[in-house]
Design a protein around this motif. Structure first.
Motif, PDB file in Angstrom:
ATOM      1  N   ASP A 121      98.920  95.089  24.409  1.00  0.00           N
ATOM      2  CA  ASP A 121      99.106  94.176  25.553  1.00  0.00           C
ATOM      3  C   ASP A 121      97.969  93.159  25.503  1.00  0.00           C
ATOM      4  O   ASP A 121      96.897  93.385  26.051  1.00  0.00           O
ATOM      5  N   ASP A 140      92.709  91.125  34.394  1.00  0.00           N
ATOM      6  CA  ASP A 140      93.422  91.061  33.117  1.00  0.00           C
ATOM      7  C   ASP A 140      92.589  90.444  31.996  1.00  0.00           C
ATOM      8  O   ASP A 140      92.944  90.570  30.814  1.00  0.00           O
ATOM      9  N   SER A 191      92.114  95.909  34.194  1.00  0.00           N
ATOM     10  CA  SER A 191      93.419  96.305  34.728  1.00  0.00           C
ATOM     11  C   SER A 191      94.075  97.390  33.882  1.00  0.00           C
ATOM     12  O   SER A 191      95.209  97.802  34.160  1.00  0.00           O
ATOM     13  N   VAL A 193      89.833  97.261  26.164  1.00  0.00           N
ATOM     14  CA  VAL A 193      90.732  97.488  27.293  1.00  0.00           C
ATOM     15  C   VAL A 193      90.248  96.651  28.466  1.00  0.00           C
ATOM     16  O   VAL A 193      89.044  96.533  28.718  1.00  0.00           O
ATOM     17  N   SER A 194      91.188  96.053  29.186  1.00  0.00           N
ATOM     18  CA  SER A 194      90.838  95.218  30.337  1.00  0.00           C
ATOM     19  C   SER A 194      90.571  96.073  31.573  1.00  0.00           C
ATOM     20  O   SER A 194      90.900  97.261  31.614  1.00  0.00           O
ATOM     21  N   LYS A 235      94.772  97.375  30.498  1.00  0.00           N
ATOM     22  CA  LYS A 235      95.629  96.943  29.390  1.00  0.00           C
ATOM     23  C   LYS A 235      94.838  96.900  28.086  1.00  0.00           C
ATOM     24  O   LYS A 235      93.787  96.271  28.008  1.00  0.00           O
ATOM     25  N   SER A 236      95.365  97.561  27.064  1.00  0.00           N
ATOM     26  CA  SER A 236      94.703  97.606  25.764  1.00  0.00           C
ATOM     27  C   SER A 236      95.165  96.456  24.887  1.00  0.00           C
ATOM     28  O   SER A 236      96.360  96.135  24.830  1.00  0.00           O
ATOM     29  N   CYS A 237      94.214  95.848  24.168  1.00  0.00           N
ATOM     30  CA  CYS A 237      94.552  94.787  23.225  1.00  0.00           C
ATOM     31  C   CYS A 237      95.394  95.297  22.061  1.00  0.00           C
ATOM     32  O   CYS A 237      95.944  94.499  21.306  1.00  0.00           O
TER      33      CYS A 237
END
Length: 377
Positions: free
Chosen positions: A136, A203, A129, A126-127, A131-133
């Motif tokens: 996203d 990100d 920001s 997870v980033s 966002k999970s790989c």
């Protein structure tokens, strides 16, 4: 790193010898010849290439391809079968019959399309920001990164290593994408993604997954999610470097338990790899590294290949790990390829690997063959 490389990348070669009938030498001369032969084995420069298996490709087509590589001086092939051990065993038999060494090339923490992993959204990085790989992905759709801090994700990765290590005829398991997603892209790729990266952007800064954060908190009693500037927290950075290192070291133990070596495709030299992708490969237990010294990605000139090679060799000076310089074929003319090989060799590389086999031109193959012919004189 290798966003260009759809993957995607090493080790030992065969000698080229010419036998002629001669009078039996005396024992003293015979001993000297034996010593000279050993010296030649130790110093011969090695050539490798990465290739990806293709569904439905016939044995005869592979045999022709492998013969072409061997004829032009290639010693080893790194084969990506999407971690399919059955397909790997089939191709290993074909390649070894043509006199090539075989290395099992696998995507490691980046596992695009992994049907087992996709059943577990919590396995993914997870980033900063949030966002999970899993759904996203940074940069490209095939960036689906598993967290080395999640115990089940790690267990899954290591099970794939073991599956490949069990295959007959394989020299090493070759780890690719053994890192975190690119914090910084090579400068030459930034225009492609319309990005400016002058700091660690949220990100592209990973891994803030629950598994990673909780493991870090237990060690250091602080939460990277609440840090004002996590980029300057050395424990947080070092934690992620160590997560990759420990994963490699576990893979090394597994590979060696099956009498296989462990090799890896890595970023150009350790300090750069540390900065760009949380990868400090000079600290790993590993038999050989193939740093991808793709000079054009970094808008560098050919002599940078020598510089990056020398830096990596120096960083490995206290270890037994071999370094084989990785070159990117498409931008290189035959003359430039010849210079690039010499830059690697003259700066301490044990060999050169080429990405990838399908990219070779006849002129480039002729360079390899000429190099081999000169070696034998």
């Amino acid at each position: 790193m290798r966003i260009i490389k759809t993957i995607a990348c090493i080790c030992i070669l065969g000698l080229y010898a010419c036998n002629t009938q001669k009078e039996e030498p005396t024992s003293i001369v015979k001993e000297a010849l034996t010593e000279e032969t050993v010296k030649e084995v130790e110093t011969t420069f090695k050539f490798w290439t990465w290739i990806t298996a293709k569904e439905g490709k016939a044995d005869t087509t592979y045999q022709k391809e492998f013969k072409k590589y061997k004829t032009h001086g290639i010693d080893a092939v790194l084969i990506n079968t999407l971690t399919d051990p059955v397909e790997l065993e089939r191709l290993a038999a074909l390649a070894t019959k043509e006199g090539l060494e075989v290395h099992a090339w696998m995507f490691t923490t980046n596992r695009p399309g992994d049907t087992i992993a996709l059943q577990h959204p919590d396995w993914y990085m997870v980033s900063r920001s949030g966002k999970s790989c899993f759904d996203d992905r940074p940069y490209v759709d095939y960036y689906q990164w598993l967290s080395p801090s999640h115990p089940e994700a790690r267990k899954h990765i290591l099970s794939l290593v073991e599956g490949l290590a069990k295959v007959k005829g394989v020299e090493s398991v070759h780890l690719d994408y053994i890192r975190y997603p690119d914090v910084f892209l090579p400068i030459g790729l930034l225009p492609k993604y319309k990005l400016t990266q002058e700091e660690e952007l949220p990100d592209f800064d990973f891994d803030y997954s629950d598994a990673s954060v909780e493991k870090f908190k237990k060690l250091h009693h602080k939460d990277p999610r609440t840090m004002k500037n996590p980029a300057i927290d050395m424990e947080w950075k070092n934690f992620r470097l160590n997560e990759i290192t420990s994963l490699v070291n576990e893979a090394y133990t597994i590979a060696h338990a099956h009498d296989k070596k462990l090799t890896a495709a890595v970023f150009p030299y350790p300090e750069m790899a540390d900065h760009m992708v949380r990868q400090r490969w000079d600290k790993w237990n590993i038999d050989a590294v193939l740093p991808m010294i793709y000079h054009n990605f970094y808008e560098e000139e050919l002599d940078w290949i020598g510089y990056a090679t020398a830096q990596g060799v120096q960083d490995l000076a206290a270890k037994k790990t071999e370094l084989h310089t990785g070159l990117y074929l498409p931008p290189l003319s035959a003359e430039e390829l010849s210079i690039a090989i010499k830059e690697a060799k003259n700066n301490g590389a044990k060999g050169v690997s080429f990405f990838d086999g399908n990219a070779f031109t006849q002129e480039q193959l002729a360079v390899l063959k000429a190099f081999r012919n000169n070696e034998e004189k």
